[in-house]
Design an enzyme around this catalytic site. Structure first.
Site, PDB file in Angstrom:
ATOM      1  CB  THR A  25      -0.925  -0.014   1.235  1.00 29.46           C
ATOM      2  OG1 THR A  25      -1.865  -1.076   1.079  1.00 29.46           O
ATOM      3  CG2 THR A  25      -1.678   1.304   1.374  1.00 29.46           C
ATOM      4  CD  GLN A  98      -3.608  -8.020  -1.339  1.00 34.57           C
ATOM      5  OE1 GLN A  98      -3.586  -6.867  -0.931  1.00 34.57           O
ATOM      6  NE2 GLN A  98      -2.934  -8.996  -0.764  1.00 34.57           N
ATOM      7  CG  HIS A 174      -5.779  -8.747   1.456  1.00 37.08           C
ATOM      8  ND1 HIS A 174      -5.318  -9.540   2.484  1.00 37.08           N
ATOM      9  CD2 HIS A 174      -5.179  -7.534   1.635  1.00 37.08           C
ATOM     10  CE1 HIS A 174      -4.477  -8.844   3.228  1.00 37.08           C
ATOM     11  NE2 HIS A 174      -4.373  -7.635   2.730  1.00 37.08           N
ATOM     12  CG  ASN A 177      -2.071  -8.791   6.583  1.00 36.50           C
ATOM     13  OD1 ASN A 177      -1.575  -9.818   7.044  1.00 36.50           O
ATOM     14  ND2 ASN A 177      -1.482  -8.099   5.628  1.00 36.50           N
ATOM     15  CE1 TYR A 179      -6.931  -3.872   6.542  1.00 39.31           C
ATOM     16  CE2 TYR A 179      -5.362  -5.408   5.579  1.00 39.31           C
ATOM     17  CZ  TYR A 179      -5.648  -4.173   6.140  1.00 39.31           C
ATOM     18  OH  TYR A 179      -4.644  -3.244   6.312  1.00 39.31           O
ATOM     19  NE  ARG A 226       0.075 -11.113   1.761  1.00 37.15           N
ATOM     20  CZ  ARG A 226       0.598  -9.959   2.183  1.00 37.15           C
ATOM     21  NH1 ARG A 226      -0.180  -8.917   2.401  1.00 37.15           N
ATOM     22  NH2 ARG A 226       1.892  -9.841   2.375  1.00 37.15           N
ATOM     23  CG  ASN A 234      -5.372  -4.074  10.531  1.00 31.66           C
ATOM     24  OD1 ASN A 234      -5.092  -2.904  10.761  1.00 31.66           O
ATOM     25  ND2 ASN A 234      -5.058  -4.664   9.389  1.00 31.66           N
ATOM     26  N   GLY A 316       8.527  -7.564   0.073  1.00 28.07           N
ATOM     27  CA  GLY A 316       7.774  -6.329   0.144  1.00 28.07           C
ATOM     28  C   GLY A 316       8.673  -5.114   0.072  1.00 28.07           C
ATOM     29  NE  ARG A 317       7.927  -1.706   5.552  1.00 28.04           N
ATOM     30  CZ  ARG A 317       7.881  -1.190   6.771  1.00 28.04           C
ATOM     31  NH1 ARG A 317       8.991  -1.055   7.474  1.00 28.04           N
ATOM     32  NH2 ARG A 317       6.729  -0.809   7.290  1.00 28.04           N
TER      33      ARG A 317
END
Length: 364
Positions: A25, A98, A174, A177, A179, A226, A234, A316-317
């Site tokens: 994101t 995603q 997704h 995480n 959600y 995922r 969260n 990712g990063r």
């Protein structure tokens, strides 16, 4: 033995290597939740990945949870995504979107006027999200009514069809995480008494129906998922028996012949040993490509693929500041550090201005 840089067939997806760009994101969408023009260059720069998974993308307006995240529910959004997929394909890359619904991790200011977040529950999460006012506590949700759920499932199916119209090679749903789908899966969050709550068979129902709908629309071979079995992200909380829950969830999806399962090991972006979980048990229940994620470095990734413990490794990063990450991994080249102050929001700085190795050499 396979290596991180060997091709792989994942369902219908023919991948040039096993390095995956994980969804990131970046909060740079234009008005109308349309991917910004800069996103075309951003994703094209990273087309050396065997597979790009886009930033999380809401399937409908009430799925948004953060400022300036893109959607895939309008014609304008589809047209903007088409420019991005064309740019990635021109560089020989593969890209999936995603599909995202945040559920209760949202704020009323981000949703259509009068709406409140929807979830498996009416209990608020003890966390914050990013709005025009900065970081604010998420709003109290309402529990989706049973009769509303078929329309939600249809929204996922419609989003998958629009993804194909936008030129994507497939989709990743997704389910991780904390959600919406995760909110239905875990008994730490799901307090329903209808057909979507209570025993594992019921709590996995939404995931099952969504994956069946998406696969029926575009084919299981272009569909991925995922999951994050023990992440505390969260304020989701741990399920009372995560092994039994996720084993059952994956077993139920076997008939769909999904392209890949993308599993976050441990806490997303945090400790890998946050809670006990046997990922190998889960893998034995899945026949498609097995993608691992969470703080993998070069040696860990090389070992995971060479040992057969993983088919794909998502980064990712490292992809933020190393657009040519695959080359750097292959050559053992130095990794460029990322500027965390530019992760979320803004323009080109910290987004499309990180140089490749070739560009560094020219400047030198």
């Amino acid at each position: 033995m396979p290596t991180l840089f060997d091709p792989l067939q994942a369902g219908e997806l023919q991948l040039d290597n096993r390095v995956v760009m994980a969804p990131l994101t970046r909060n740079r969408a234009a008005p109308g939740r349309v991917p910004a023009a800069l996103a075309e260059a951003y994703y094209a720069q990273r087309a050396g990945a065997g597979l790009i998974i886009t930033e999380a993308t809401q399937i409908r307006p009430d799925g948004q949870g953060y400022l300036d995240t893109p959607g895939i529910y309008s014609a304008e959004q589809v047209a903007a995504w088409r420019r991005i997929t064309d740019a990635v394909h021109q560089r020989g890359g593969k890209i999936v979107v995603q599909l995202w619904h945040v559920g209760r991790i949202s704020h009323v200011s981000l949703l259509p006027k009068g709406d409140v977040p929807v979830s498996s529950t009416a209990r608020a999460a003890h966390t914050k999200t990013f709005t025009t006012q900065g970081f604010e506590p998420v709003s109290v949700p309402r529990a989706l009514r049973t009769e509303e759920i078929p329309a939600l499932v249809q929204s996922y199916r419609d989003a998958a069809r629009r993804a194909m119209d936008a030129g994507f090679d497939g989709v990743e749903v997704h389910g991780a995480n904390g959600y919406l789908i995760d909110q239905f899966l875990r008994d730490s969050c799901n307090d329903r008494t209808d057909a979507y709550g209570g025993p594992i068979e019921n709590r996995t129902r939404l995931l099952r129906e969504v994956m069946q709908a998406v696969s029926a629309e575009i084919g299981g071979g272009r569909t991925g998922l995922r999951l994050s079995p023990v992440t505390p992200s969260n304020d989701i909380g741990q399920d009372s028996d995560p092994q039994a829950l996720f084993n059952a969830a994956v077993e139920q999806l076997q008939p769909l012949k999904l392209a890949f399962l993308h599993v976050v090991e441990g806490a997303t972006g945090g400790p890998r040993d946050v809670a006990p979980f046997d990922y190998e048990q889960l893998r034995r229940r899945f026949e498609g490509a097995w993608m691992v994620n969470n703080a993998y470095d070069r040696q860990m990734a090389l070992d995971a693929v060479a040992s057969g413990r993983a088919d794909l490794v998502a980064f990712g990063r490292p992809f933020i500041s190393n657009p040519d990450l695959v080359r750097r991994l292959r050559e053992g080249a130095q990794m460029a550090p990322a500027d965390s102050k530019t992760f979320y929001g803004g323009g080109a700085r910290g987004y499309t201005d990180y140089p490749s190795l070739d560009e560094q050499a020219v400047k030198a």
